[in-house]
Structure formats: structure tokens, C-alpha cells
Write an enzyme that holds these catalytic residues in place. Structure first.
Site, PDB file in Angstrom:
ATOM      1  N   ASP A 161     -31.067   0.450  35.740  1.00 56.21           N
ATOM      2  CA  ASP A 161     -29.838   0.742  36.737  1.00 56.21           C
ATOM      3  C   ASP A 161     -29.419   2.156  36.882  1.00 56.21           C
ATOM      4  OD1 ASP A 161     -28.664  -2.357  35.814  1.00 56.21           O
ATOM      5  OD2 ASP A 161     -29.809  -2.031  37.373  1.00 56.21           O
TER       6      ASP A 161
ATOM      7  N   ASP B  58     -34.620   3.715  31.543  1.00 56.63           N
ATOM      8  CA  ASP B  58     -33.442   2.980  31.946  1.00 56.63           C
ATOM      9  C   ASP B  58     -33.570   2.178  33.087  1.00 56.63           C
ATOM     10  OD1 ASP B  58     -30.160   3.976  33.408  1.00 56.63           O
ATOM     11  OD2 ASP B  58     -30.596   2.275  32.084  1.00 56.63           O
TER      12      ASP B  58
HETATM   13  O1  LIG Z   1     -28.218   1.265  33.387  1.00 60.36           O
HETATM   14  P1  LIG Z   1     -28.798   0.138  32.666  1.00 60.36           P
HETATM   15  O2  LIG Z   1     -28.779  -0.131  31.142  1.00 60.36           O
HETATM   16  O3  LIG Z   1     -29.810  -0.378  33.120  1.00 60.36           O
HETATM   17  O4  LIG Z   1     -27.730  -1.299  33.142  1.00 60.36           O
HETATM   18  C1  LIG Z   1     -26.520  -0.877  33.191  1.00 60.36           C
HETATM   19  C2  LIG Z   1     -25.885  -2.184  33.912  1.00 60.36           C
HETATM   20  O5  LIG Z   1     -26.105  -3.381  33.029  1.00 60.36           O
HETATM   21  C3  LIG Z   1     -24.435  -2.151  34.045  1.00 60.36           C
HETATM   22  O6  LIG Z   1     -23.680  -1.652  32.973  1.00 60.36           O
HETATM   23  C4  LIG Z   1     -22.284  -1.786  32.875  1.00 60.36           C
HETATM   24  O7  LIG Z   1     -21.899  -1.060  31.786  1.00 60.36           O
HETATM   25  P2  LIG Z   1     -21.100  -2.255  30.835  1.00 60.36           P
HETATM   26  O8  LIG Z   1     -22.357  -2.803  30.218  1.00 60.36           O
HETATM   27  O9  LIG Z   1     -20.294  -3.214  31.158  1.00 60.36           O
HETATM   28  O10 LIG Z   1     -20.647  -1.304  29.627  1.00 60.36           O
HETATM   29  C5  LIG Z   1     -21.929  -0.940  34.350  1.00 60.36           C
HETATM   30  O11 LIG Z   1     -22.023   0.414  33.957  1.00 60.36           O
HETATM   31  C6  LIG Z   1     -22.296  -1.391  35.259  1.00 60.36           C
HETATM   32  O12 LIG Z   1     -22.018  -0.663  36.546  1.00 60.36           O
HETATM   33  C7  LIG Z   1     -23.903  -1.560  35.276  1.00 60.36           C
HETATM   34  O13 LIG Z   1     -24.695  -1.876  36.658  1.00 60.36           O
HETATM   35 MG   LIG Z   2     -28.341   3.162  33.789  1.00 58.70          MG
END
Ligand SMILES: O=P(O)(O)OC[C@@H](O)[C@H]1O[C@@H](OP(=O)(O)O)[C@@H](O)[C@@H](O)[C@@H]1O
Ligand SMILES: [Mg+2]
Ligand SMILES: [Zn+2]
Length: 180
Positions: free
Chosen positions: A16, A14
Site C-alpha cells: 500500500d 511494500d
Molecule cells: O503499506 P503496507 O505495509 O503494504 O500496508 C499498510 C496498510 O495495511 C495499512 O496500514 C495501516 O497501519 P496500521 O497497520 O493500522 O498500523 C494504516 O496505515 C492504513 O492506512 C494502511 O492502509
Molecule cells: Mg505502505
């Protein structure tokens, strides 16, 4: 079309919360804070013969916060920075879609978006991956659910020592392989 070559296990990482801190909708390099030890963690996986892939939900595109080109440019830069530290990322998949998106073209329920397994299965088709020895590392429940949906183990990382965490995961995977 699967790339030629011997089958190798894959670490699906993953982004973020694992490669970098989850500072919420990070779409550009100026907002990216690297997870301490991530280059060493990836080097460990490279040395252990793993393909290393990034799988990431980037709904910031569907929400109009940044574009797909911004995501691709950020990923090119991230891979260059890691490569300069001897840490190789073999491929990346991201999903720009979200059902609540404000940009019409991206407002949809996408099978690639975690917890769906689409990004994992796409990479497992494109590369000669031995899925019996592969795993996911992620910081969210949706990462672990995506792993389960793809039939591989998922390990939840919530700490700050990603290098130590990867070491433990590799030990656990070796133990599991030895007991099969
Ligand atoms: O952890 P990965 O998959 O690499 O990326 C997650 C991010 O794209 C964002 O995903 C969003 O969720 P929503 O996509 O809004 O449900 C939120 O959780 C943000 O805080 C977060 O930065
Ligand atoms: Mg993540
Ligand atoms: Zn998608």
C-alpha cells in the site's frame, strides 16, 4: 528450505503506497487503485535479474475489517493482473497481526510486522537471495526501518512515478556495487 538456483538480488516492495495507492485498509479488489507505472517498474526489476517480493502489513485482518482469505484472494488477483502485463512478482508475505486487534487470534505483537524484519528474512530464507545487492522500497518510515533491521538499504517512495523511482534506485545500487 531454500529453493535451489543461483543467488540473485531481491527488491522487497511494500504494497500500500507502492504497488497501489494507500487507500487505507484495502482488503478487496474493488477498493484497489493501481499505482501508475507499477507494471513497468516491476518489469524493469525482472529484466535486471531481481527477485521481486511484496511485504505488507495487513492489520485490517486483526481489526476485523477483512479475513486472511480475502487478503490471499486479493494477492492472487494482483499477481495475475501484473503477470498479464509481463510483470512478475515472485512471492508475497503479509502480516495480519496487530497489538490493538479486535480479533483475539490476531491480537499480538508479531515479529513479521514492519518495522520488524521478519517478512524480509523469511523470504531471504525461502529463496536464494543475494542480500548484499537487495533493497526495500516503501512509502512509510516502518518500511525503511524494516530494511535497516534486515541489514539492507531502504528507499522511501512518496511520489507518483514509481517507474522512474525504480530506475533511480537501480542506478544507485549499481553505483554502490561498483564502489565496493
Ligand atoms: O503499506 P503496507 O505495509 O503494504 O500496508 C499498510 C496498510 O495495511 C495499512 O496500514 C495501516 O497501519 P496500521 O497497520 O493500522 O498500523 C494504516 O496505515 C492504513 O492506512 C494502511 O492502509
Ligand atoms: Mg505502505
Ligand atoms: Zn504477523
Amino acid at each position: 528450505m531454500t529453493a535451489p538456483g543461483p543467488r540473485r538480488p531481491a527488491a522487497f516492495l511494500d504494497r500500500d503506497g507502492v504497488i497501489n495507492y494507500n487507500d487505507h485498509y484495502v482488503g478487496t479488489r474493488d477498493r484497489l487503485r493501481w499505482m501508475p507505472g507499477i507494471a513497468a517498474a516491476i518489469r524493469q526489476l525482472n529484466a535486471a535479474g531481481y527477485y521481486v517480493f511484496i511485504i505488507t502489513n495487513q492489520s485490517g485482518v486483526a481489526r476485523g475489517m477483512f479475513g486472511e482469505d480475502d487478503v490471499r484472494a486479493l494477492h492472487r488477483w494482483m499477481l495475475e493482473e501484473l503477470n498479464a502485463q509481463g510483470a512478475r512478482i515472485d512471492d508475497v508475505r503479509f502480516c495480519p497481526h496487530h497489538v490493538d486487534g479486535t480479533i483475539d487470534a490476531y491480537r499480538l505483537a508479531c515479529e513479521h510486522r514492519k518495522p520488524g524484519p521478519g517478512m524480509i528474512l523469511d523470504l531471504a530464507k525461502a529463496w536464494p537471495v543475494d542480500m548484499t545487492r537487495s533493497f526495500v522500497i516503501g512509502d512509510s518510515a516502518s518500511d525503511i526501518e524494516a530494511a535497516q533491521a534486515a541489514g539492507i538499504p531502504g528507499f522511501r517512495f512518496e511520489g507518483e512515478d514509481i517507474d522512474g523511482f525504480v530506475k533511480q534506485v537501480l542506478i544507485e545500487m549499481q553505483r554502490a556495487a561498483a564502489s565496493n
